[in-house]
Design an enzyme around this catalytic site. Structure first.
Site, PDB file in Angstrom:
ATOM      1  N   TYR A  78       0.853  -1.192   0.000  1.00 37.78           N
ATOM      2  CA  TYR A  78       0.000   0.000   0.000  1.00 37.78           C
ATOM      3  C   TYR A  78       0.884   1.236   0.000  1.00 37.78           C
ATOM      4  O   TYR A  78       1.954   1.254   0.616  1.00 37.78           O
ATOM      5  CB  TYR A  78      -0.874   0.041   1.255  1.00 37.78           C
ATOM      6  CG  TYR A  78      -2.034  -0.910   1.254  1.00 37.78           C
ATOM      7  CD1 TYR A  78      -3.274  -0.514   0.784  1.00 37.78           C
ATOM      8  CD2 TYR A  78      -1.898  -2.203   1.742  1.00 37.78           C
ATOM      9  CE1 TYR A  78      -4.357  -1.384   0.801  1.00 37.78           C
ATOM     10  CE2 TYR A  78      -2.970  -3.080   1.765  1.00 37.78           C
ATOM     11  CZ  TYR A  78      -4.195  -2.659   1.293  1.00 37.78           C
ATOM     12  OH  TYR A  78      -5.259  -3.526   1.310  1.00 37.78           O
ATOM     13  N   TYR A 131      -1.027  -9.660   0.854  1.00 38.61           N
ATOM     14  CA  TYR A 131      -0.424  -8.656   1.710  1.00 38.61           C
ATOM     15  C   TYR A 131      -0.153  -9.230   3.108  1.00 38.61           C
ATOM     16  O   TYR A 131      -1.057  -9.771   3.741  1.00 38.61           O
ATOM     17  CB  TYR A 131      -1.416  -7.475   1.793  1.00 38.61           C
ATOM     18  CG  TYR A 131      -1.039  -6.453   2.797  1.00 38.61           C
ATOM     19  CD1 TYR A 131      -0.046  -5.528   2.523  1.00 38.61           C
ATOM     20  CD2 TYR A 131      -1.650  -6.423   4.051  1.00 38.61           C
ATOM     21  CE1 TYR A 131       0.319  -4.600   3.474  1.00 38.61           C
ATOM     22  CE2 TYR A 131      -1.286  -5.498   4.992  1.00 38.61           C
ATOM     23  CZ  TYR A 131      -0.293  -4.592   4.692  1.00 38.61           C
ATOM     24  OH  TYR A 131       0.079  -3.681   5.635  1.00 38.61           O
ATOM     25  N   ARG A 141      -2.970 -11.600   4.018  1.00 34.79           N
ATOM     26  CA  ARG A 141      -4.323 -11.333   3.557  1.00 34.79           C
ATOM     27  C   ARG A 141      -4.469 -11.761   2.098  1.00 34.79           C
ATOM     28  O   ARG A 141      -3.590 -11.504   1.281  1.00 34.79           O
ATOM     29  CB  ARG A 141      -4.646  -9.827   3.636  1.00 34.79           C
ATOM     30  CG  ARG A 141      -4.514  -9.218   5.014  1.00 34.79           C
ATOM     31  CD  ARG A 141      -5.836  -8.825   5.678  1.00 34.79           C
ATOM     32  NE  ARG A 141      -7.024  -9.468   5.189  1.00 34.79           N
ATOM     33  CZ  ARG A 141      -8.027  -8.859   4.556  1.00 34.79           C
ATOM     34  NH1 ARG A 141      -7.977  -7.563   4.346  1.00 34.79           N
ATOM     35  NH2 ARG A 141      -9.075  -9.529   4.145  1.00 34.79           N
ATOM     36  N   HIS A 201      -7.078  -8.286  -2.297  1.00 37.11           N
ATOM     37  CA  HIS A 201      -8.409  -7.691  -2.189  1.00 37.11           C
ATOM     38  C   HIS A 201      -8.393  -6.236  -2.606  1.00 37.11           C
ATOM     39  O   HIS A 201      -7.362  -5.575  -2.560  1.00 37.11           O
ATOM     40  CB  HIS A 201      -8.935  -7.811  -0.757  1.00 37.11           C
ATOM     41  CG  HIS A 201      -8.082  -7.097   0.251  1.00 37.11           C
ATOM     42  ND1 HIS A 201      -6.927  -7.653   0.771  1.00 37.11           N
ATOM     43  CD2 HIS A 201      -8.188  -5.871   0.819  1.00 37.11           C
ATOM     44  CE1 HIS A 201      -6.374  -6.803   1.610  1.00 37.11           C
ATOM     45  NE2 HIS A 201      -7.106  -5.700   1.666  1.00 37.11           N
ATOM     46  N   HIS A 257     -10.528  -2.767  -1.558  1.00 33.30           N
ATOM     47  CA  HIS A 257     -11.511  -2.170  -0.653  1.00 33.30           C
ATOM     48  C   HIS A 257     -12.535  -1.389  -1.471  1.00 33.30           C
ATOM     49  O   HIS A 257     -12.161  -0.630  -2.373  1.00 33.30           O
ATOM     50  CB  HIS A 257     -10.830  -1.212   0.324  1.00 33.30           C
ATOM     51  CG  HIS A 257      -9.891  -1.891   1.267  1.00 33.30           C
ATOM     52  ND1 HIS A 257     -10.275  -2.334   2.517  1.00 33.30           N
ATOM     53  CD2 HIS A 257      -8.578  -2.210   1.151  1.00 33.30           C
ATOM     54  CE1 HIS A 257      -9.235  -2.884   3.119  1.00 33.30           C
ATOM     55  NE2 HIS A 257      -8.188  -2.831   2.312  1.00 33.30           N
TER      56      HIS A 257
END
Lengths: 271, 186
Positions: free
Chosen positions: A137, A176, A186, A189, A191
């Site tokens: 990110y 992630y 994770r 994905h 969001h």
């Protein structure tokens, strides 16, 4: 003032106990079994459970009382009004926000926002944010030592059209790592933040990609305790949406929930 | 007119996670009105966890009627033009868990108590939470409010803002524990 000194947010990201994946997976299984038993005993349990200690940072942050069921008042039956004025068309293409092309699998994500009666949610805002193809990110508190991509920020916005349809062009995010437990990852994905036609329909969720081996291991995905509800967050590969020599396509339809009162057009009592 | 059966299963919600800031931030998002505009009030508070610690990675959204009680229908909540009142704002919490909005006192619908509709999101919160922030004035309307009147006094207090000497509004949101905020389902 509060009795506690503020802590730098990145210091809060690591759970203190650092359980193993085996322990977390066992907790997830046990939590799901408990929820099934409670439902069989006649309790009504919402699709996403707040009290899900396998997701460690939820332990002190979930409400302990049942949500209070209330009839919506007028203001809650309206939604903030957005329009093309609020969002530029280019904001829905996450691959053209910089001088060069981002690295990774170019992907079209498209779908329709409706209410639970299938009526389109038109002219409403959809916001997305995600990691880059390496699973990083751009947020300054992300300490994952994967590369940033100078050509990818990972944030987009779109306004749904008259049929409730939206389309984003992006890069498929990577999985992630996080610090919920030892060796926690994770699933990849995106969001999603969606405004319905009524403030009561406001939804923030995550879209996943089919076949991810991390689904069963992830406490966040599994805060949704019914398999069919989890499945509804997995985008569907759509070869008709895939664009030749250019991008793969995934369909992600979104259904916003709302009380019976949202069936009717709200009347503005103030007018 | 009867409400027909629902035909589609609602999409379940998920946490916003820790890294929402660059995804949902926009210019002057917490300034529903210009801070120096006549009638602007500061609505501020702290989001707290079950240990009483501030939650630094949360955000709060409000949607409120205009001072005359009318629900704003104007577009432009994302692109502030400094004269259109859209009623919608979004505020991230600071490292001290504090959020701030500049907005107007909402007016009440006829015969009702005035409040802001509010939603809280946070890392560690598996789904969004709806609540309300009522204005403290008009004791009769508050006493007659269908939600407030059904609550115990302690619960009720978690939904009513405090008016400061400067005319601002102060309202903390407690996700858990003693004086846990009343959260809503519709």
């Amino acid at each position: 003032m509060t009795a506690h000194a503020a802590v730098a947010p990145e210091k809060l990201l690591a759970a203190p106990d650092q359980a193993s994946q085996r322990e977390i997976s066992a907790e997830i299984g046990e939590l799901h079994a408990q929820l099934r038993r409670r439902e069989q005993a006649g309790e009504s349990i919402r699709p996403t459970v707040f009290d899900f200690p396998a997701y460690r940072s939820s332990i002190l942050r979930h409400p302990t009382k049942n949500l209070r069921l209330v009839d919506p008042e007028t203001v809650e039956l309206f939604s903030p009004a957005f329009g093309q004025r609020d969002v530029a068309a280019i904001e829905s293409d996450l691959t053209v926000q910089h001088a060069g092309q981002p690295l990774g699998e170019r992907t079209i994500v498209s779908g329709r926002v409706t209410d639970s009666w299938g009526r389109p949610v038109a002219n409403q805002l959809v916001e997305i944010w995600q990691a880059n193809s390496a699973g990083r990110y751009i947020h300054q508190r992300d300490q994952h030592p994967a590369p940033l991509d100078p050509n990818f920020t990972g944030a987009g916005r779109a306004i749904t059209d008259e049929a409730g349809e939206y389309t984003f062009v992006t890069i498929k995010p990577g999985p992630y790592p996080w610090k919920n437990h030892a060796n926690a990852w994770r699933p990849a994905h995106i969001h999603f933040s969606v405004f319905g036609s009524s403030f009561t329909q406001r939804l923030v969720t995550q879209m996943y990609f089919p076949g991810d081996p991390l689904f069963a291991l992830d406490p966040i995905f599994n805060t949704i305790w019914r398999p069919q509800d989890r499945d509804s967050l997995i985008g569907v590969y759509d070869h008709d949406l895939t664009s030749p020599e250019w991008a793969t396509g995934y369909r992600f339809d979104i259904v916003v929930d709302g009380p019976d009162a949202t069936w009717f057009e709200p009347e503005n009592e103030g007018e | 007119m009867a409400v027909p059966d629902r035909t589609l299963r609602p999409t379940p919600g998920q946490t916003v996670g820790p890294f929402f800031a660059y995804g949902v931030e926009y210019d002057r998002m917490h300034q529903v009105v210009d801070p120096y505009a006549p009638g602007a009030v500061l609505l501020a508070g702290t989001v707290l966890d079950g240990a009483g610690a501030p939650v630094p990675d949360a955000f709060v959204e409000i949607f409120g009627a205009d001072t005359d009680g009318r629900v704003p229908r104007a577009r432009g909540a994302f692109r502030r033009d400094d004269h259109t009142f859209t009623g919608f704002g979004r505020a991230f919490t600071t490292d001290d868990g504090r959020f701030e909005f500049f907005t107007r006192n909402p007016g009440a619908a006829p015969g009702r108590a005035a409040f802001f509709a509010a939603i809280v999101y946070a890392r560690g919160l598996p789904d969004r939470l709806h609540t309300r922030i009522y204005l403290p004035e008009n004791a009769a309307a508050l006493a007659a409010d269908p939600l407030l009147s059904a609550l115990a006094p302690g619960e009720r207090a978690t939904l009513v803002a405090e008016r400061t000497a400067e005319g601002h509004l102060r309202h903390d949101i407690r996700l858990q524990g003693e004086n846990e905020t009343v959260f809503l389902a519709f």
